[in-house]
Structures are given as C-alpha cells and as structure tokens.
Design an enzyme around this catalytic site. Structure first.
Site, PDB file in Angstrom:
ATOM      1  N   ARG A 144      50.698  32.469  40.511  1.00 23.37           N
ATOM      2  CA  ARG A 144      51.586  32.734  39.359  1.00 23.37           C
ATOM      3  C   ARG A 144      52.862  33.424  39.832  1.00 23.37           C
ATOM      4  O   ARG A 144      53.959  33.089  39.393  1.00 23.37           O
ATOM      5  CB  ARG A 144      50.870  33.593  38.314  1.00 23.37           C
ATOM      6  CG  ARG A 144      50.102  32.813  37.258  1.00 23.37           C
ATOM      7  CD  ARG A 144      49.092  31.817  37.867  1.00 23.37           C
ATOM      8  NE  ARG A 144      48.280  31.158  36.870  1.00 23.37           N
ATOM      9  CZ  ARG A 144      47.096  31.611  36.444  1.00 23.37           C
ATOM     10  NH1 ARG A 144      46.562  32.709  36.972  1.00 23.37           N
ATOM     11  NH2 ARG A 144      46.423  30.952  35.523  1.00 23.37           N
ATOM     12  N   ASP A 173      47.469  27.112  41.485  1.00 24.62           N
ATOM     13  CA  ASP A 173      47.211  27.120  40.048  1.00 24.62           C
ATOM     14  C   ASP A 173      48.211  26.182  39.376  1.00 24.62           C
ATOM     15  O   ASP A 173      48.996  25.517  40.067  1.00 24.62           O
ATOM     16  CB  ASP A 173      47.295  28.563  39.496  1.00 24.62           C
ATOM     17  CG  ASP A 173      46.272  28.776  38.380  1.00 24.62           C
ATOM     18  OD1 ASP A 173      46.297  28.004  37.403  1.00 24.62           O
ATOM     19  OD2 ASP A 173      45.434  29.680  38.496  1.00 24.62           O
ATOM     20  N   HIS A 244      43.362  23.660  36.408  1.00 23.62           N
ATOM     21  CA  HIS A 244      44.361  24.567  37.018  1.00 23.62           C
ATOM     22  C   HIS A 244      45.067  23.889  38.195  1.00 23.62           C
ATOM     23  O   HIS A 244      45.277  24.485  39.243  1.00 23.62           O
ATOM     24  CB  HIS A 244      43.695  25.880  37.476  1.00 23.62           C
ATOM     25  CG  HIS A 244      43.356  26.811  36.344  1.00 23.62           C
ATOM     26  ND1 HIS A 244      44.301  27.570  35.682  1.00 23.62           N
ATOM     27  CD2 HIS A 244      42.178  27.106  35.753  1.00 23.62           C
ATOM     28  CE1 HIS A 244      43.711  28.300  34.743  1.00 23.62           C
ATOM     29  NE2 HIS A 244      42.425  28.029  34.750  1.00 23.62           N
ATOM     30  N   GLU A 308      37.811  26.870  33.266  1.00 25.20           N
ATOM     31  CA  GLU A 308      38.856  26.500  32.304  1.00 25.20           C
ATOM     32  C   GLU A 308      39.364  25.075  32.572  1.00 25.20           C
ATOM     33  O   GLU A 308      40.551  24.868  32.817  1.00 25.20           O
ATOM     34  CB  GLU A 308      40.005  27.520  32.360  1.00 25.20           C
ATOM     35  CG  GLU A 308      39.544  28.898  31.923  1.00 25.20           C
ATOM     36  CD  GLU A 308      40.637  29.968  32.006  1.00 25.20           C
ATOM     37  OE1 GLU A 308      40.589  30.888  31.182  1.00 25.20           O
ATOM     38  OE2 GLU A 308      41.504  29.904  32.884  1.00 25.20           O
ATOM     39  N   TRP A 373      32.605  36.302  34.949  1.00 15.67           N
ATOM     40  CA  TRP A 373      33.778  37.067  34.504  1.00 15.67           C
ATOM     41  C   TRP A 373      33.886  37.176  32.989  1.00 15.67           C
ATOM     42  O   TRP A 373      34.418  38.131  32.461  1.00 15.67           O
ATOM     43  CB  TRP A 373      35.051  36.433  35.060  1.00 15.67           C
ATOM     44  CG  TRP A 373      35.234  34.983  34.681  1.00 15.67           C
ATOM     45  CD1 TRP A 373      34.569  33.912  35.190  1.00 15.67           C
ATOM     46  CD2 TRP A 373      36.134  34.463  33.702  1.00 15.67           C
ATOM     47  NE1 TRP A 373      35.003  32.752  34.613  1.00 15.67           N
ATOM     48  CE2 TRP A 373      35.969  33.055  33.695  1.00 15.67           C
ATOM     49  CE3 TRP A 373      37.077  35.031  32.848  1.00 15.67           C
ATOM     50  CZ2 TRP A 373      36.708  32.223  32.852  1.00 15.67           C
ATOM     51  CZ3 TRP A 373      37.816  34.199  32.014  1.00 15.67           C
ATOM     52  CH2 TRP A 373      37.623  32.810  32.020  1.00 15.67           C
ATOM     53  N   TYR A 398      39.172  43.302  35.671  1.00 16.53           N
ATOM     54  CA  TYR A 398      40.448  42.583  35.613  1.00 16.53           C
ATOM     55  C   TYR A 398      41.578  43.610  35.549  1.00 16.53           C
ATOM     56  O   TYR A 398      41.759  44.303  34.559  1.00 16.53           O
ATOM     57  CB  TYR A 398      40.489  41.651  34.390  1.00 16.53           C
ATOM     58  CG  TYR A 398      39.927  40.261  34.654  1.00 16.53           C
ATOM     59  CD1 TYR A 398      38.859  40.072  35.522  1.00 16.53           C
ATOM     60  CD2 TYR A 398      40.479  39.145  34.030  1.00 16.53           C
ATOM     61  CE1 TYR A 398      38.358  38.798  35.760  1.00 16.53           C
ATOM     62  CE2 TYR A 398      39.977  37.867  34.263  1.00 16.53           C
ATOM     63  CZ  TYR A 398      38.915  37.704  35.129  1.00 16.53           C
ATOM     64  OH  TYR A 398      38.422  36.439  35.359  1.00 16.53           O
ATOM     65  N   ASP A 400      44.700  43.028  35.501  1.00 20.30           N
ATOM     66  CA  ASP A 400      45.912  42.625  34.772  1.00 20.30           C
ATOM     67  C   ASP A 400      45.914  43.185  33.355  1.00 20.30           C
ATOM     68  O   ASP A 400      46.932  43.076  32.663  1.00 20.30           O
ATOM     69  CB  ASP A 400      46.092  41.105  34.769  1.00 20.30           C
ATOM     70  CG  ASP A 400      44.870  40.343  34.287  1.00 20.30           C
ATOM     71  OD1 ASP A 400      43.728  40.834  34.461  1.00 20.30           O
ATOM     72  OD2 ASP A 400      45.051  39.234  33.743  1.00 20.30           O
ATOM     73  N   TRP A 449      45.365  38.942  38.245  1.00 22.42           N
ATOM     74  CA  TRP A 449      46.140  37.753  37.860  1.00 22.42           C
ATOM     75  C   TRP A 449      47.573  38.218  37.645  1.00 22.42           C
ATOM     76  O   TRP A 449      47.798  39.317  37.113  1.00 22.42           O
ATOM     77  CB  TRP A 449      45.563  37.145  36.576  1.00 22.42           C
ATOM     78  CG  TRP A 449      44.116  36.807  36.703  1.00 22.42           C
ATOM     79  CD1 TRP A 449      43.067  37.510  36.181  1.00 22.42           C
ATOM     80  CD2 TRP A 449      43.539  35.696  37.399  1.00 22.42           C
ATOM     81  NE1 TRP A 449      41.872  36.893  36.516  1.00 22.42           N
ATOM     82  CE2 TRP A 449      42.139  35.781  37.263  1.00 22.42           C
ATOM     83  CE3 TRP A 449      44.082  34.632  38.134  1.00 22.42           C
ATOM     84  CZ2 TRP A 449      41.254  34.858  37.822  1.00 22.42           C
ATOM     85  CZ3 TRP A 449      43.207  33.709  38.688  1.00 22.42           C
ATOM     86  CH2 TRP A 449      41.820  33.822  38.533  1.00 22.42           C
ATOM     87  N   THR A 450      48.546  37.380  38.023  1.00 26.43           N
ATOM     88  CA  THR A 450      49.905  37.919  38.091  1.00 26.43           C
ATOM     89  C   THR A 450      50.910  37.236  37.161  1.00 26.43           C
ATOM     90  O   THR A 450      52.101  37.193  37.459  1.00 26.43           O
ATOM     91  CB  THR A 450      50.431  37.849  39.543  1.00 26.43           C
ATOM     92  OG1 THR A 450      50.385  36.486  39.987  1.00 26.43           O
ATOM     93  CG2 THR A 450      49.608  38.729  40.472  1.00 26.43           C
ATOM     94  N   GLU A 451      50.448  36.748  36.018  1.00 24.63           N
ATOM     95  CA  GLU A 451      51.419  36.192  35.073  1.00 24.63           C
ATOM     96  C   GLU A 451      52.547  37.182  34.784  1.00 24.63           C
ATOM     97  O   GLU A 451      53.715  36.803  34.672  1.00 24.63           O
ATOM     98  CB  GLU A 451      50.741  35.837  33.743  1.00 24.63           C
ATOM     99  CG  GLU A 451      49.871  34.599  33.782  1.00 24.63           C
ATOM    100  CD  GLU A 451      48.403  34.912  34.081  1.00 24.63           C
ATOM    101  OE1 GLU A 451      48.123  35.925  34.755  1.00 24.63           O
ATOM    102  OE2 GLU A 451      47.542  34.132  33.631  1.00 24.63           O
TER     103      GLU A 451
HETATM  104  C1  ACM Z   1      39.684  33.353  35.062  1.00 26.45           C
HETATM  105  O1  ACM Z   1      39.963  34.429  34.514  1.00 26.45           O
HETATM  106  N1  ACM Z   1      40.407  32.261  34.841  1.00 26.45           N
HETATM  107  C2  ACM Z   1      38.578  33.257  35.994  1.00 26.45           C
END
Ligand code: ACM
Length: 504
Positions: A144, A173, A244, A308, A373, A398, A400, A449-451
C-alpha cells in the site's frame, strides 16, 4: 529482575559489574563467530570496541549441543566481575543472548553516535531464557505504501532488539507489486505504480492526485534476507493470490477473468472484486513467481495471502465454471480452496510450507499454516482442525488501528482502538484448547497495514511501544501488566537512544 523486554524466563541480578572496554577479548567456541560479529556491529557506533578474538578472552560465546533444553532460541548468560559466558544450543540462541547483553548495557550503547566516556558496565547476573513459542512475528505492508530497503533494515534492527523471530513482508496487493520477477517484468514496471491514492477510509470520494510507486531490486531483497538472518530474523515473503491481485492484473490482464479488460493499479482501499482467473496459464504464472520468491527468500514459510477473495467473477465466467466442473467441484466458490490447494502442493513439493490468512479457521487446505485474524474464536477452530496457527487477532495485533481514543491520533483504520494493554493482554493460545490444539499454536504476530501510513515516523509511532507488548507476551507468556509497564519505562530509554519515534 532486570528491566528487559521481552521478560526473560529466569533472571537474577547480583552485585558488581563486568566492564567492557578496549581490552575485552572474546573467546569464541566453534560456530560462535556470527554472534561475535553481531555484538561488534551492534556496539560499533556508540562504543566502537574492538572485541578481539582470543583463546584467553574473558567473554566467552559457546555453542553446546548438550544444552538442548534451551531449544533453537534459548540461551544462558552468566555475568561475573571478571567473566561473561553466553551459551546456547543453536546459533540463533546466541543471537538472542546478544540482544539481552545489549539491553543490559547503558541505554546509550544503542545510540548511533559515539558516546565517549561512558563506562560500558554489564551488571552481574544469571539469566536462563527460552521463548514459550517460536513465532513472534511482525508484518509490514509495503504494497500500500512503499518503503525503501534502507528503512526495512532499520525496521529489522528494532525487531531483533525485541527478539521478534519473523518479519512478514507483505510485498503485493491491489495497490502495488514490489518484488521484481524476471519472467514478468511488467509486475513492477506497471504494477509497482499507481496514479493516486484514496484519501481516508475505503469508500471515501476523495483522492490525493499524487502518484505513488516503488519496487525493490532482487539484490536489495537478498541483502535484506542476509541482514535479517544475521540478527536471527526470518523474512517471510507474502505474495497475495488469488485475490488482492489488481496490480498484477493491471500488468498482465490475460491472467484475469476478462482478458480483454484493461485495469489500473487500484487507487482505492477495501476489497477489490477483480481476482485471478483459474486457467492453466495462471497457475504457471503463480509457480514461476513463487520459484523466484523461493530463490530470494530461504524462509521455510511462504505466505500466499488467500483472504478476501470475492468469487463473483468466477461465478460469471464460463471458463471458471467449466474449470470447477472439470475439477469435480460443487460450485465456482470452491475454486478458492482448489486454487490454494494447487499452490500449497507446489510449495510443499519444493520443500516449503504454505501460509495463508484464515478467513474463518476452517476453509484453507489442511497443510496450510494459518494466520487467524478476523475473530477470536478462529485460532481454536483452526488448531482443532489441524492447522499450525499463528494468532493475529485484529483487535489485539493490528497496529493500523489507533492506540487511543484521543481525537489527535493520526488518521487510522476506523472501527476499533487497539491500546497497549489489549496487545499485552492477548493470549495466543485459546483457553479451551486441548494439548494437541494448543501445541499447534506457533505464536503470535503484529500487523501493520499501511493504507494510511506513508512515512517511517508514522510506522514507528504505530509500532512502538505496542510491538514491545506483543514481544513480551509472545516470548515470555507473562500476564503481569504492571511489571511490563515498569520494565517498559526503562526500555523507552533504549528506544530513545535508537531514535525510535514511539507513541508516548
Ligand atoms: C487482512 O486483514 N486482510 C488479513
């Protein structure tokens, strides 16, 4: 108990000190040279001690296979006024012990600049230290938002200080593909760049108009692997499939379910419904990519994402429906498990262990190691089913999510707050697990996660001190929050010396 993070299994401080100085010599047993090199490297900037090897050295580093009770990572450390002895059964144990020695020195030992005039005193102590579980991981999403490899080395340095064993590198991704693959150059040439980025959470209508991109060279990644290995950290790569994958499909549309379609590298956040096709060419592509990944990353574990993955495109594709029928599957949705089964078998044939994100704990092929998760019950579901499991429950791991309710916290993934206490309180082994299921829990892992995270400063603000809490619980199993807090108060002096920009 000295103020170490993570907390050692057993530690007693005694009166007196051993002084490390220009005359200190290292007596190295066979196989101990890498640990000695690490000690010199870690102390080079602040203390610059030569730490010469000598058979008469007062500071001994010994590998002893008779210490099998210490396992892969355990070590025993004795510090007396005139002698230091660090012993382990395995080279990684010596590397863990070096980080303890580093923490026992004055915090200034971690500084990046010379600290002249500081006496480098180690307190006399007896320490025996063995982690309760092998997997204490940290995932960084460089898909990201890309980070240069120089920062990844720094990131590994701070992981190693906390005896983190796995650096999970999320390389691909929808929004970017960061690893070059010789047979598919457009993965990084096209898939490594997006036109702009969505502002705010998924679904927002605003974009920043700023192109974002970047990719590593193969040499940079190989060098990172070596750098991490010298610190006892395994770099586990993740290549997402079959969802993804929008960045890959922007580069090679024929790998999708609509070969005539042109796609951009995704500029939005959230779950994208474009996924890989299920024709032979796609499986060949995945195998070729993974072969190159395995060349670069010796990690026994290879992560292939798996989560996902909307199946709408397969349902609407005649080719995918035909494939499902040909494989004897009840419906196109079952192509998800079939696809990952093909990939998992391929990795196993190459002697590696496939890893995936478990959506429910019960849907991935059984030979996958899974990261649970979504729900706190999934670790137990997956372990009972027979999977080796790493607990990555989002409400506890998490990073983030914001770490406090303070409205001045920087923009974060909305939905919950993961505070320091929640991370430390997270028990990776489910309460109701029987011995077999509990034995399948490899450990725990933090995710970033780095959005919304673009800079190293922001990465460090979100990661520390929460990763200290995860490392403490994951290594030692301690539930003593007050004790952790008091050790953390001293530990922050080390983070300060390293220049880590942690959350206050
Ligand atoms: C995830 O949070 N997509 C594993």
């Amino acid at each position: 108990m000295p103020a170490l993070v993570p907390r050692p299994t057993e530690a007693t401080l005694r009166p007196g000190h051993f002084a490390l100085d220009d005359d200190t010599e290292l007596h190295l047993g066979p196989g101990a040279e890498p640990a000695a090199d690490l000690l010199r490297t870690l102390l080079a900037a602040a203390a610059g001690l030569p730490l010469r090897p000598s058979p008469d050295g007062q500071f001994t580093l010994t590998l002893d296979s008779g210490l099998g009770n210490l396992g892969e990572e355990g070590y025993a450390l004795t510090i007396d006024p005139h002698a230091v002895s660090l012993r382990a059964a395995h080279p990684t144990g010596l590397l863990r012990g070096i980080q303890t020695i580093r923490q026992l020195l004055p915090a200034r030992a971690l500084s990046a600049s010379p600290q002249r005039g500081t006496p480098w005193l180690l307190p006399c102590a007896d320490i025996t230290d063995v982690p309760r579980r092998p997997w204490r991981g940290a995932m960084l999403d460089v898909a990201r938002h890309f980070q240069p490899v120089s920062y990844l080395r720094r990131y590994v340095d701070v992981l190693a200080l906390h005896k983190i064993s796995v650096f999970h590198l999320h390389l691909t991704d929808d929004q970017g593909w960061r690893m070059p693959v010789a047979a598919y150059p457009k993965l990084t040439e096209i898939g490594g760049h997006r036109a702009e980025s969505q502002q705010g959470p998924a679904g927002s209508g605003t974009y920043d108009g700023v192109p974002h991109g970047g990719a590593y060279t193969r040499a940079e990644l190989s060098d990172l692997v070596r750098y991490a290995a010298a610190r006892g950290v395994t770099v586990m790569p993740e290549i997402e499939m079959p969802g993804h994958v929008r960045a890959a499909l922007a580069a090679y549309p024929h790998l999708g379910n609509h070969p005539e379609r042109t796609l951009d590298v995704w500029t939005r956040w959230g779950v994208c419904d474009t996924v890989l096709g299920v024709h032979d060419e796609v499986l060949d592509f995945c195998r070729t990519v993974l072969d190159e990944v395995m060349d670069v990353f010796p990690s026994p574990y290879i992560h292939v994402g798996g989560e996902e993955c909307p199946t709408t495109e397969w349902t609407h594709s005649a080719a995918a429906r035909e494939r499902a029928t040909a494989e004897g599957l009840p419906n196109p949705e079952a192509l998800h498990g079939w696809f990952l089964g093909q990939i998992g078998d391929f990795l196993l044939r190459r002697g590696r262990r496939p890893v995936g994100w478990a959506e429910t704990g019960a849907e991935l092929p059984l030979d996958f190691t899974v990261l649970t998760w979504r729900d706190s019950s999934h670790t137990l579901t997956a372990a009972r089913r027979g999977h080796p499991v790493v607990s990555a429950y989002h409400r506890a791991t998490y990073l983030d999510y914001a770490q406090s309710e303070d409205p001045l916290e920087p923009p974060a993934q909305p939905g919950t707050v993961v505070d320091l206490r929640a991370v430390h309180a997270h028990e990776p082994v489910p309460e109701d697990a029987d011995a077999d299921a509990a034995g399948r829990v490899l450990g725990t892992q933090a995710q970033l996660w780095t959005e919304f995270v673009t800079t190293p400063a922001h990465i460090e603000y979100l990661t520390y001190p929460r990763l200290c809490a995860l490392a403490d619980r994951g290594w030692s199993g301690t539930t003593d929050w007050a004790d952790f807090r008091s050790r953390l108060d001293e530990h922050t002096a080390r983070l300060d010396a390293l220049g880590v920009r942690y959350h206050p």
